[in-house]
Design a protein around this motif. Structure first.
Motif, mmCIF file in Angstrom:
data_model
loop_
_atom_site.group_PDB
_atom_site.id
_atom_site.type_symbol
_atom_site.label_atom_id
_atom_site.label_comp_id
_atom_site.label_asym_id
_atom_site.label_seq_id
_atom_site.Cartn_x
_atom_site.Cartn_y
_atom_site.Cartn_z
ATOM 1 N N SER A 197 0.935 -1.290 -0.207
ATOM 2 C CA SER A 197 -0.096 -0.182 -0.028
ATOM 3 C C SER A 197 0.836 1.264 0.062
ATOM 4 N N LYS A 233 1.192 4.649 -3.143
ATOM 5 C CA LYS A 233 1.266 6.151 -2.693
ATOM 6 C C LYS A 233 2.619 6.652 -3.154
ATOM 7 N N TYR A 234 3.636 6.028 -2.716
ATOM 8 C CA TYR A 234 5.044 6.550 -2.971
ATOM 9 C C TYR A 234 5.883 5.479 -3.819
ATOM 10 N N THR A 260 -6.107 2.820 3.327
ATOM 11 C CA THR A 260 -5.737 3.354 2.021
ATOM 12 C C THR A 260 -6.462 2.736 0.814
ATOM 13 N N THR A 267 -8.799 4.254 -1.798
ATOM 14 C CA THR A 267 -8.405 5.252 -2.613
ATOM 15 C C THR A 267 -7.229 4.743 -3.781
ATOM 16 N N ASN A 326 -5.547 6.513 -7.180
ATOM 17 C CA ASN A 326 -3.820 6.968 -7.015
ATOM 18 C C ASN A 326 -3.228 6.001 -8.162
ATOM 19 N N TYR A 349 1.292 9.984 -9.334
ATOM 20 C CA TYR A 349 1.770 9.684 -8.035
ATOM 21 C C TYR A 349 2.952 10.456 -7.358
#
Lengths: 279, 439
Positions: free
Chosen positions: A182, A186-187, A271, A274, A278, B28
């Protein structure tokens, strides 16, 4: 014309609604989970021509290298167990852990095309990659059997406790995998961190050596690495109790594993709503 | 009986301009960027503790409502079309209905099993065989294993791939691939089917097959929600339609009326747009658009009407904010149904920072009588799109004078005047043919 009253609709979509039915949804999508695992297993053994040979060779070669470096050159103790068996018993959970960590941390990204087009509980995806690694684990276990036959080394009743330690390593891998997969959505630079973690982890975990060579006063601290408990457990179960479990460290490892697992599920659920936005 | 009831649906996205500044990362974030931003803010606080921490324009977060206060009800067995321009919120609505993303506000109540087909062949794996992919794709679309087994032979027959069932789909031709993918989807048996633009794939014959299948689904009393830019397909398939624009529901009702409303709203011509202020002009920190205009290059007629035979010039001006960059313009023309008519690019030239102009000449007798909208894109190094904007200009081509006596709608997306050569070869000869047998 008849209009339905609220209760007659069988599905409601609104913010936070999916949260309430999380486990029920997961149960409904169990078949998809089997299919995705089945797909990953098929693809894994089809894509590489070496296929199964690769999952056999990798731990075997690592074992040989470690035996030479740690057993022959550094002459580290192996508590009376043939060094190859000693290393291989630790390679089993380590390969399982590192494999599922690498695969599951990328799993959401590689499956982004499905995630952005279809609804299902996202947790299925990292879970199915862990299943693939479990198949690798079984193949590797078979190799261990052969090595044991070769060295005429037979385990005792403790062998029966292996499933417990396997479960522990599964929980460790899955928990960490949940966090990393997860975070990876995001990163995106987490994909560079994971191979590094795995590489470092191989040397700071007691794979090539015995955890008993760690000085007594540092052992509890050493057990913060959750794989220490898992690997010691495997050695204890497979090697006729030649290896003693350092119990306070083992309990600390296990507690940490549980913490990672529970918080992993919590973070993933937090998370996952979303992900589609994303990814 | 209502099977779908949506109340005040809304979906908010937060666009972070920080990310755009990151350049290659796109949608992102990188942890690296987040950390450096945090450290930047912290050091700001440490060294300038008394200045108020104003959010810099770069890290501004902008709210964007992809969908706002949309309410509707759909009855069982209805086939409903959803119309709107790109970015009107159609896909967002479908994504909410198929639970891929959660709404920010409002709720939808649904009765019955819902299956969404946002793409044919979702989850197909190239390494797996046709047979394996049928099972996999079926499971992903929500079919139970028993259902797939039951329909297996039918799916294979529909897709016409019997001989290649045990071949990996990576060896399939694109036609076979699409046929197999659609065949699986077509055998879904949900009470409600949500379909996005899937008809945009495949050849004409295949599209016909799809349309037929969708009609059949409707006749069986199942509910269909259908998004398409293809107005003809919509009119055939749907009894009712909804029109979305910028996230709002503009109108809903009988398909023909809604389609007309949509087409008429697109005819508001925009022949010129100028952005004098370089700070607020559309664009980003690399390029900004200054103006776009249509120049009617017609010496014979001094009226402001674009006719089928009128030569046009489309002019763009933009600020290049990069020091030295190889840039080119890429312009696409769309008709009112959203179909791309063509895409044309200017030669790439290395420019210093400053104002650039690009002019594209469209000769007369190419466009048909329709409404066209212009999309402009500025590309760096012939490969990296820096910025693009839809509907920069909108113009209508009128069919005023026409040779001949046919006054119906002139068919075709384009209407080129091509060179024809016709001649008389020989007169009809009145002859009786003798049939001879043997020698």
């Amino acid at each position: 014309m008849k209009n339905l009253s609220e209760s007659e609709y069988d599905q409601v979509i609104e913010t936070g609604h999916a949260e309430l039915h999380y486990w029920k949804d997961l149960w409904l999508y169990r078949e998809l989970f089997f299919f995705l695992s089945w797909r990953d297993i098929l693809v894994r053994y089809k894509q590489t021509t070496l296929g199964i040979a690769w999952s056999v060779l990798r731990p075997l070669l690592t074992m040989i290298v470690f035996t030479i470096i740690f057993g022959k050159l550094a002459r580290l103790p192996s508590e009376g167990v043939p060094y190859p068996i000693f290393v291989y018993a630790a390679m089993l959970p380590w390969q399982f852990f590192s494999g599922s960590l690498t695969e599951s941390s990328n799993s959401l990204i590689t499956n982004s095309h499905i995630i952005s087009k279809i609804f299902f509980p996202r947790i299925i995806i990292p879970a199915s990659t862990v299943i693939v690694c479990l198949v690798d684990f079984l193949i590797s276990s078979f190799i261990l059997c052969l090595i044991m036959v070769w060295y005429k080394y037979s385990p005792d009743w403790r062998l029966l406790t292996v499933p417990f330690f396997l479960l522990l390593s599964l929980v460790t891998s899955f928990g960490t995998g949940l966090w990393l997969s997860s975070l990876n959505v995001k990163y995106r630079d987490f994909r560079y961190i994971v191979p590094f973690l795995v590489q470092i982890g191989l040397y700071i975990s007691p794979v090539g050596f015995s955890s008993s060579i760690v000085p007594e006063k540092w052992r509890l601290l050493y057990s913060i690495n959750p794989m220490v408990g898992v690997i010691d457990g495997f050695r204890w179960a497979l090697l006729r109790g030649n290896i003693q479990i350092y119990w306070s460290g083992f309990l600390l490892s296990t507690a940490l594993v549980m913490l990672i697992f529970v918080s992993g599920i919590w973070y993933f659920r937090k998370t996952e709503r979303t992900f589609a936005d994303n990814i | 009986m209502n099977v779908i009831k949506a109340e005040n649906l809304g979906k908010k996205y937060i666009i972070s301009h920080q990310q755009e500044r990151g350049g290659k990362s796109g949608k992102y974030t990188n942890l690296r960027d987040v950390i450096s931003e945090k450290i930047g803010k912290l050091s700001n606080k440490l060294f300038n503790p008394f200045t108020r921490n104003e959010t810099s324009p770069h890290s501004a977060h902008e709210e964007f409502w992809a969908l706002r206060n949309v309410s509707f009800e759909i009855k069982q067995g209805e086939r409903v079309g959803i119309i709107g321009r790109n970015g009107a919120g159609k896909s967002t609505l479908l994504k909410i209905l198929s639970r891929i993303t959660e709404p920010t506000t409002g709720r939808v109540s649904i009765k019955g099993r819902i299956a969404s087909l946002l793409e044919v062949g979702t989850g197909f794996h190239p390494e797996l065989t046709g047979r394996e992919n049928i099972y996999l794709n079926g499971a992903i679309l929500g079919m139970a294993k028993i259902e797939i087994k039951k329909n297996f032979d039918e799916i294979v027959a529909f897709a016409e791939v019997e001989k290649f069932l045990d071949t990996p789909v990576k060896r399939y031709s694109s036609g076979m691939y699409v046929r197999l993918a659609f065949a699986v989807a077509a055998h879904l048996e949900p009470e409600i089917l949500v379909v996005d633009e899937v008809l945009a794939v495949g050849d004409a014959q295949f599209q016909k097959k799809c349309l037929g299948k969708m009609e059949e689904v409707g006749r069986e009393g199942r509910t269909v929600l259908f998004v398409s830019h293809n107005m003809t397909a919509l009119k055939i398939l749907c009894s009712r339609a909804m029109l979305l624009d910028k996230g709002d529901m503009v109108t809903e009702g009988e398909t023909q009326a809604v389609v007309n409303h949509y087409l008429q709203n697109m005819t508001n011509s925009v022949l010129e747009q100028v952005w004098e202020n370089r700070e607020t002009a559309p664009g980003n920190d690399k390029v900004r658009l200054r103006s776009a205009r249509i120049i009617i290059n017609d010496e014979e007629h001094h009226e402001n009407v674009i006719r089928v035979d009128t030569p046009l010039k489309i002019e763009f001006e933009c600020w290049n904010l990069l020091q030295e960059a190889e840039l080119n313009f890429s312009m696409s023309l769309y008709n009112a149904e959203g179909l791309c008519i063509f895409n044309t690019v200017s030669p790439a030239v290395v420019y210093r920072a400053g104002l650039i102009r690009g002019v594209c000449a469209i000769p007369g007798n190419i466009l048909n009588d329709e409404t066209y909208s212009v999309m402009i894109m500025i590309v760096k190094d012939m490969s990296v799109p820096l910025f693009s904007k839809n509907d920069v200009l909108v113009f209508e081509v009128k069919d005023i004078v026409r040779e001949g006596a046919w006054y119906g709608k002139w068919h075709g997306v384009v209407r080129p005047k091509l060179v024809w050569n016709t001649e008389f070869i020989q007169p009809t000869v009145q002859e009786s043919f003798e049939i001879t047998y043997g020698k």
